[in-house]
Design a protein around this motif. Sequence first.
Motif, PDB file in Angstrom:
ATOM      1  N   TYR A  30       0.838  -1.199   0.000  1.00  0.00           N
ATOM      2  CA  TYR A  30       0.000   0.000   0.000  1.00  0.00           C
ATOM      3  C   TYR A  30       0.875   1.251   0.000  1.00  0.00           C
ATOM      4  CZ  TYR A  30      -4.853  -1.382   0.499  1.00  0.00           C
ATOM      5  OH  TYR A  30      -6.118  -1.815   0.258  1.00  0.00           O
ATOM      6  N   HIS A  31       0.461   2.244  -0.785  1.00  0.00           N
ATOM      7  CA  HIS A  31       1.280   3.461  -0.869  1.00  0.00           C
ATOM      8  C   HIS A  31       0.449   4.634  -1.357  1.00  0.00           C
ATOM      9  CE1 HIS A  31       1.314   1.731  -4.962  1.00  0.00           C
ATOM     10  NE2 HIS A  31       1.415   2.978  -5.386  1.00  0.00           N
ATOM     11  N   ILE A  32       1.012   5.849  -1.220  1.00  0.00           N
ATOM     12  CA  ILE A  32       0.552   6.997  -1.991  1.00  0.00           C
ATOM     13  C   ILE A  32       1.683   7.280  -2.971  1.00  0.00           C
ATOM     14  CG2 ILE A  32      -1.033   7.886  -0.247  1.00  0.00           C
ATOM     15  CD1 ILE A  32       1.026   9.910   0.617  1.00  0.00           C
ATOM     16  N   ASP A  33       1.395   7.981  -4.072  1.00  0.00           N
ATOM     17  CA  ASP A  33       2.384   8.015  -5.149  1.00  0.00           C
ATOM     18  C   ASP A  33       3.474   9.068  -4.961  1.00  0.00           C
ATOM     19  OD1 ASP A  33       1.516   5.861  -6.798  1.00  0.00           O
ATOM     20  OD2 ASP A  33      -0.232   7.047  -7.331  1.00  0.00           O
ATOM     21  N   ARG A  34       3.364   9.870  -3.919  1.00  0.00           N
ATOM     22  CA  ARG A  34       4.341  10.925  -3.645  1.00  0.00           C
ATOM     23  C   ARG A  34       4.110  11.400  -2.216  1.00  0.00           C
ATOM     24  NH1 ARG A  34       4.727  16.409  -7.139  1.00  0.00           N
ATOM     25  NH2 ARG A  34       6.811  16.157  -7.968  1.00  0.00           N
ATOM     26  N   ILE A  72     -10.328   8.567 -11.997  1.00  0.00           N
ATOM     27  CA  ILE A  72      -9.634   9.819 -11.674  1.00  0.00           C
ATOM     28  C   ILE A  72      -9.374   9.830 -10.179  1.00  0.00           C
ATOM     29  CG2 ILE A  72      -9.864  12.343 -11.655  1.00  0.00           C
ATOM     30  CD1 ILE A  72     -11.529  11.996 -14.254  1.00  0.00           C
ATOM     31  N   ARG A  73      -8.114  10.062  -9.791  1.00  0.00           N
ATOM     32  CA  ARG A  73      -7.808   9.970  -8.360  1.00  0.00           C
ATOM     33  C   ARG A  73      -6.709  10.947  -7.970  1.00  0.00           C
ATOM     34  NH1 ARG A  73      -3.114   6.500  -7.500  1.00  0.00           N
ATOM     35  NH2 ARG A  73      -2.579   5.410  -9.409  1.00  0.00           N
ATOM     36  N   SER A  74      -6.709  11.259  -6.683  1.00  0.00           N
ATOM     37  CA  SER A  74      -5.619  12.032  -6.104  1.00  0.00           C
ATOM     38  C   SER A  74      -4.490  11.065  -5.777  1.00  0.00           C
ATOM     39  CB  SER A  74      -6.115  12.708  -4.821  1.00  0.00           C
ATOM     40  OG  SER A  74      -5.024  13.008  -3.982  1.00  0.00           O
ATOM     41  N   TRP A  96      -4.502   6.207  -0.598  1.00  0.00           N
ATOM     42  CA  TRP A  96      -3.703   4.987  -0.447  1.00  0.00           C
ATOM     43  C   TRP A  96      -4.264   3.910  -1.376  1.00  0.00           C
ATOM     44  CZ3 TRP A  96       0.411   3.798   3.120  1.00  0.00           C
ATOM     45  CH2 TRP A  96       0.847   4.906   3.849  1.00  0.00           C
ATOM     46  N   HIS A  97      -3.360   3.192  -2.023  1.00  0.00           N
ATOM     47  CA  HIS A  97      -3.783   2.209  -3.030  1.00  0.00           C
ATOM     48  C   HIS A  97      -2.656   1.212  -3.273  1.00  0.00           C
ATOM     49  CE1 HIS A  97      -1.370   5.094  -5.250  1.00  0.00           C
ATOM     50  NE2 HIS A  97      -1.147   4.126  -6.133  1.00  0.00           N
ATOM     51  N   ARG A  98      -2.962   0.183  -4.044  1.00  0.00           N
ATOM     52  CA  ARG A  98      -1.910  -0.754  -4.441  1.00  0.00           C
ATOM     53  C   ARG A  98      -2.304  -1.487  -5.723  1.00  0.00           C
ATOM     54  NH1 ARG A  98      -2.427  -5.640   0.096  1.00  0.00           N
ATOM     55  NH2 ARG A  98      -4.677  -5.886  -0.085  1.00  0.00           N
TER      56      ARG A  98
END
Length: 278
Positions: free
Chosen positions: A130-134, A194-196, A200-202
């Motif tokens: 799991y992460h955010i992209d920045r 469309i997402r910010s 959190w996602h993977r």
Amino acid sequence: MLVVDRNGSEQPVLGPDKLADSEIVRAHEEYARNGYFILRNIVSPERLADLHVALSQEFDRSSMSGTLFSGGGLVSGHLNCFPGAGARFAYDTLQQRGIIDLIGQLHPKVLRMPNVGCNFNLPGSHTQHYHIDRPFTRDFMIVNVAIVDTAIENGATELIPGTHKRFYKYTQFVLQQRHRDGVRVPINRGDVLIRSSNVWHRGMTNRTSVPRPMLAMTWEDGGSNDQDPFSAGGGRIRFLPNWFKPTPVGRLREQLFVRVPLAYSALRFARSLLDNEY
Ligand SMILES: O=C(O)CCC(=O)C(=O)O
Ligand SMILES: [Fe+2]
């Protein structure tokens, strides 16, 4: 643009319709609540099918010719790719439908053309962490376009609605068990997610025997610095590393992630304890 009809009079050519007001209202609401939303049936499935063929052929060609890097996501099974000039139509459609304007209303830093990429999820890939992209304070908008029907089987992305609303250190994310709220987001060819970058996602496991590509247009720091990001490098398709560097240290990290996932998680947790940003 005008065309001449059978009676010799000029008629405007109608482009694809703009989104309805009700769709725009729903998008604003869902984005505020969840940090993402889906628009269905936006991009031409026929043209995406052609792009799919081109991407698959280029992947087969470059993996067989041995010109791909080693590591860099090839072991964990998640690559990036540059989809080339043949993907420009997808951006044009987003613009014609008013979707670029819409995301500009949602985020102040949608200023230029996007950076252009695609997530190439290989057969047998491992579920990502799991992460955010920045980092949280440097968030940006992401538009994913499904090039193929993307279901649980071939690795529909998992997102945790609402996690864009506040900053979580990884330790907090784990201790608060936020992963329990994850939802899979299947999208069909032509749908747009469309997402910010702060949600959190993977990327998930692709259990099928064929790669799953998904377009990713992203607006880091306002967008691309290229006049025409689709024609970079001659507009040719290229495959690129994702998450892990194709270096000896990067390959070691990727091996650890795949073979000893618990140790990888423990290292990430320890780093988060020591570092304020992660
Ligand atoms: O391929 C996916 O579904 C998502 C991949 C992703 O989140 C990433 O590589 O950062
Ligand atoms: Fe990601």
